[in-house]
Design an enzyme around this catalytic site. Sequence first.
Site, PDB file in Angstrom:
ATOM      1  N   CYS A  12       1.444   4.207   7.958  1.00 52.44           N
ATOM      2  CA  CYS A  12       2.082   3.452   6.880  1.00 52.44           C
ATOM      3  C   CYS A  12       3.568   3.793   6.912  1.00 52.44           C
ATOM      4  CB  CYS A  12       1.472   3.807   5.528  1.00 52.44           C
ATOM      5  SG  CYS A  12       2.311   3.031   4.135  1.00 52.44           S
ATOM      6  N   CYS A  69       5.842  -3.388   2.925  1.00 50.95           N
ATOM      7  CA  CYS A  69       4.962  -2.782   3.930  1.00 50.95           C
ATOM      8  C   CYS A  69       5.841  -2.360   5.097  1.00 50.95           C
ATOM      9  CB  CYS A  69       3.901  -3.785   4.375  1.00 50.95           C
ATOM     10  SG  CYS A  69       2.894  -3.195   5.761  1.00 50.95           S
TER      11      CYS A  69
END
Length: 292
Positions: A98, A231
């Site tokens: 991530c 993101c």
Amino acid sequence: MFARLETGCAVTLLAADGARPYSFGMLRFTKMNGAGNDFVMIDNRAGDVQLSPEQIVRICDRHRGVGADGILLLEKGSNGADFRMRYYNRDGGEAEMCGNGARCFARFANRVANAPKKISFQTPAGLIRGELHGELVTLHMSEPKDLRLDFKLEANGQKERVHFINSGVPHVVVPVSKVEDVDVRKRGEALRRHEKFSPAGANVNFIEKRGPHKILVRTFERGVEDETLACGTGVVASALVFAATEKVHGPITVTVRSGSGLSVNFKGAGDRFTNVTLTGPAEFAFEGMIEI
């Protein structure tokens, strides 16, 4: 009457006579966000935090828990890495990487473990290196792979022209004329679960060109199963696909749903990218404890 006694992650209630009628676990955490993508950060260098998928879902619940897009655990590193990063989406599943979380991880490690401003940490997507510059963090990403440009799919009865790249996790990138008009949840969910990307599925990014080196991005995230405010790996994937299709060099400026701007730089040769970096904010929000 009971007195409260804290010992690490555990809290025990003591009766007046010193008996221990019952105890329950209390988990200490720090809340952070990277460009609006928010996370629960946990120091697990002692190795005593083992969370079930159900506990992860509850902690991430925005009504009954702390509220977050995911949970990151700081653990001891090995093989020369300073630390190990474990990342769990809010559906309870562990993910490879991530980008926004990794920037938060770097600042969190600096605060709680006195890590240097240049650190390295292991992830399932490979070794990640980070550099701290105040509230900004630059990540040196693992090398992207599986770039596939310009192919067509049918999803929800609609024909989509898409691109694909794995920037640590799999990402579909869809160019659109105006990203604000996109039904991200409907189109994103259909592509995320498309048989072309089974069984793991993919994140889905819709991008709008705003200049020779600037794009807007909205992302439907696998594991969150909804649009998120940002993101990090999606920002990288979108920037690299944009560079490949527009035949431009970096850096690429990317504005995400939260309004935050991030920068992606790289070296490119044909369809191969190296020395990929992601620079953006990582901010502390608050600290607390939650019963698990």
